[in-house]
Design an enzyme around this catalytic site. Structure first.
Site, PDB file in Angstrom:
ATOM      1  N   HIS A 295       7.540 -16.643 -24.267  1.00 41.85           N
ATOM      2  CA  HIS A 295       7.397 -17.898 -23.516  1.00 41.85           C
ATOM      3  C   HIS A 295       7.187 -17.597 -22.041  1.00 41.85           C
ATOM      4  O   HIS A 295       7.213 -16.452 -21.620  1.00 41.85           O
ATOM      5  CB  HIS A 295       8.586 -18.826 -23.770  1.00 41.85           C
ATOM      6  CG  HIS A 295       9.897 -18.374 -23.206  1.00 41.85           C
ATOM      7  ND1 HIS A 295      10.552 -17.252 -23.670  1.00 41.85           N
ATOM      8  CD2 HIS A 295      10.672 -18.883 -22.220  1.00 41.85           C
ATOM      9  CE1 HIS A 295      11.690 -17.109 -22.994  1.00 41.85           C
ATOM     10  NE2 HIS A 295      11.781 -18.073 -22.100  1.00 41.85           N
TER      11      HIS A 295
ATOM     12  N   HIS B 160       8.710 -18.115 -19.075  1.00 42.11           N
ATOM     13  CA  HIS B 160       9.669 -17.861 -17.992  1.00 42.11           C
ATOM     14  C   HIS B 160       9.481 -16.462 -17.390  1.00 42.11           C
ATOM     15  O   HIS B 160       9.259 -15.487 -18.102  1.00 42.11           O
ATOM     16  CB  HIS B 160      11.107 -18.059 -18.492  1.00 42.11           C
ATOM     17  CG  HIS B 160      11.452 -19.508 -18.668  1.00 42.11           C
ATOM     18  ND1 HIS B 160      12.444 -19.942 -19.522  1.00 42.11           N
ATOM     19  CD2 HIS B 160      10.918 -20.625 -18.111  1.00 42.11           C
ATOM     20  CE1 HIS B 160      12.521 -21.268 -19.477  1.00 42.11           C
ATOM     21  NE2 HIS B 160      11.603 -21.698 -18.629  1.00 42.11           N
TER      22      HIS B 160
ATOM     23  N   ASP C  18      11.391 -14.220 -16.101  1.00 41.15           N
ATOM     24  CA  ASP C  18      12.221 -13.069 -16.481  1.00 41.15           C
ATOM     25  C   ASP C  18      11.746 -12.455 -17.809  1.00 41.15           C
ATOM     26  O   ASP C  18      12.297 -11.449 -18.257  1.00 41.15           O
ATOM     27  CB  ASP C  18      13.719 -13.433 -16.530  1.00 41.15           C
ATOM     28  CG  ASP C  18      14.038 -14.516 -17.548  1.00 41.15           C
ATOM     29  OD1 ASP C  18      13.256 -15.477 -17.663  1.00 41.15           O
ATOM     30  OD2 ASP C  18      15.069 -14.402 -18.223  1.00 41.15           O
ATOM     31  N   HIS C  19      10.694 -13.038 -18.385  1.00 43.42           N
ATOM     32  CA  HIS C  19      10.088 -12.493 -19.609  1.00 43.42           C
ATOM     33  C   HIS C  19       8.667 -11.982 -19.377  1.00 43.42           C
ATOM     34  O   HIS C  19       8.106 -11.323 -20.232  1.00 43.42           O
ATOM     35  CB  HIS C  19      10.060 -13.558 -20.714  1.00 43.42           C
ATOM     36  CG  HIS C  19      11.421 -14.051 -21.094  1.00 43.42           C
ATOM     37  ND1 HIS C  19      11.994 -13.812 -22.321  1.00 43.42           N
ATOM     38  CD2 HIS C  19      12.354 -14.738 -20.381  1.00 43.42           C
ATOM     39  CE1 HIS C  19      13.205 -14.337 -22.356  1.00 43.42           C
ATOM     40  NE2 HIS C  19      13.446 -14.912 -21.190  1.00 43.42           N
TER      41      HIS C  19
ATOM     42  N   HIS D 237      13.319 -24.745 -25.957  1.00 41.93           N
ATOM     43  CA  HIS D 237      13.691 -24.173 -24.650  1.00 41.93           C
ATOM     44  C   HIS D 237      12.510 -24.359 -23.677  1.00 41.93           C
ATOM     45  O   HIS D 237      12.674 -24.833 -22.551  1.00 41.93           O
ATOM     46  CB  HIS D 237      14.015 -22.697 -24.873  1.00 41.93           C
ATOM     47  CG  HIS D 237      14.274 -21.885 -23.658  1.00 41.93           C
ATOM     48  ND1 HIS D 237      15.414 -22.004 -22.909  1.00 41.93           N
ATOM     49  CD2 HIS D 237      13.543 -20.912 -23.059  1.00 41.93           C
ATOM     50  CE1 HIS D 237      15.380 -21.138 -21.902  1.00 41.93           C
ATOM     51  NE2 HIS D 237      14.243 -20.467 -21.962  1.00 41.93           N
TER      52      HIS D 237
ATOM     53  N   ASP E  43      14.160 -16.760 -26.075  1.00 40.71           N
ATOM     54  CA  ASP E  43      15.327 -17.556 -25.688  1.00 40.71           C
ATOM     55  C   ASP E  43      15.548 -18.750 -26.621  1.00 40.71           C
ATOM     56  O   ASP E  43      16.222 -19.707 -26.258  1.00 40.71           O
ATOM     57  CB  ASP E  43      15.166 -18.086 -24.254  1.00 40.71           C
ATOM     58  CG  ASP E  43      15.286 -16.989 -23.208  1.00 40.71           C
ATOM     59  OD1 ASP E  43      15.653 -15.849 -23.557  1.00 40.71           O
ATOM     60  OD2 ASP E  43      15.008 -17.275 -22.018  1.00 40.71           O
TER      61      ASP E  43
ATOM     62  N   HIS F 116      18.854 -12.337 -24.293  1.00 44.20           N
ATOM     63  CA  HIS F 116      19.954 -12.324 -23.309  1.00 44.20           C
ATOM     64  C   HIS F 116      21.290 -11.932 -23.941  1.00 44.20           C
ATOM     65  O   HIS F 116      21.582 -12.317 -25.085  1.00 44.20           O
ATOM     66  CB  HIS F 116      20.118 -13.698 -22.646  1.00 44.20           C
ATOM     67  CG  HIS F 116      19.028 -14.045 -21.686  1.00 44.20           C
ATOM     68  ND1 HIS F 116      19.023 -13.605 -20.378  1.00 44.20           N
ATOM     69  CD2 HIS F 116      17.901 -14.768 -21.853  1.00 44.20           C
ATOM     70  CE1 HIS F 116      17.940 -14.066 -19.770  1.00 44.20           C
ATOM     71  NE2 HIS F 116      17.231 -14.779 -20.638  1.00 44.20           N
TER      72      HIS F 116
HETATM   73 ZN   LIG Z   1      13.563 -18.694 -20.944  1.00 44.23          ZN
END
Ligand SMILES: [Zn+2]
Length: 259
Positions: free
Chosen positions: A58, A60, A62-63, A114, A133, A171
């Site tokens: 996805h 975001h 941090d990915h 999410h 996530d 996570h």
């Molecule tokens: Zn995320």
């Protein structure tokens, strides 16, 4: 249990609590959701091997933040959903079945909740699920874009996978999720047992992940919104009787956001 063909999956920790999952196959190395390129570059340097490709779940940061530097370092494909605007060479959609070197048949699952374009990768022949996530051990991703209806659909999709499926969330939230799950189901013995195991692993700074579906079905309240104990706890919190499933899930998610 492992045949020579079974990929070896290793967590590469980054940031505060992210894992980039490294998939070593007989035909090359892959990573899932590289938020930090340096961690991956260092690992590949140690292995003396290039990367064969990247899977993104996805949009975001941090990915995805490591994609550009990895593409610069290695000539390789980057698979991902259309909600990721930059860095994807191979856009894929829900229900696609990819055949990827060393991983066999990879099914693209719709886990949008999410975020609205969130996908998961299910390595069918190996029963491995890279879920980003969408699901965590003992918990699930926050609803940043989707609705409780979306969440209910995702939980039922994931519940329907084989119970032996090994699950790789992104996570290390397990300990905090367990505290919430214990508030919902204080008498769940499997949960109590798991809480002890996770506490011991985390005390030694070991990852609590991956997890597997049979365990999650027994301890994860978000996969248990049809259980009478979970419905009762959510109803008490809401101050009114709730229906199993979506209504219960909506309350659990809102409760967890402020827990
Ligand atoms: Zn995320």
């Amino acid at each position: 249990m492992s045949s020579p063909q079974t990929p070896i999956v290793t967590p590469l920790p980054c940031f505060l609590d992210n894992y980039i999952w490294h998939i070593e196959t007989s035909q090359g190395d892959w990573v899932v959701d590289p938020g930090d390129a340096q961690v991956v570059l260092a690992y590949q340097a140690k292995r003396g091997k290039p990367l064969a490709g990247v899977l993104i779940t996805h949009h975001h940061l941090d990915h995805t933040a490591g994609i550009a530097a990895l593409v610069e370092a290695f000539a390789m494909p980057v698979y991902g959903p259309s909600e990721v605007r930059e860095g994807i060479s191979n856009y894929i959609k829900v229900d696609d079945v990819l055949t990827l070197d060393g991983m066999g048949s990879v099914q693209v699952l719709d886990v949008a909740a999410h975020t609205l374009g969130h996908i998961a990768y299910y390595l069918k022949g190996h029963d491995l699920l890279f879920c980003g996530d969408s699901l965590f051990s003992a918990g699930c991703g926050r609803l940043f874009e989707g609705t409780p209806t979306d969440l209910a659909r995702v939980m039922s999709t994931l519940s329907a996978l084989p119970a032996v499926t090994v699950i790789f969330p992104t996570h290390e939230y397990t300990a905090a999720n367990i505290r919430f799950a214990e508030a919902i189901e204080p008498d769940n013995n499997e949960l109590k047992h798991y809480a002890h195991k996770v506490a011991a692993w985390r005390a030694k700074n070991q990852p609590s992940l991956p997890t597997h579906l049979a365990l999650e079905l027994a301890i994860n309240p978000f996969l248990r919104s049809h259980e009478s104990t979970v419905v009762a706890a959510a109803s008490t919190y809401a101050g009114k009787p709730l229906q199993p499933g979506e209504q219960t899930l909506a309350t659990l998610r809102a409760w967890k956001d402020v827990f």
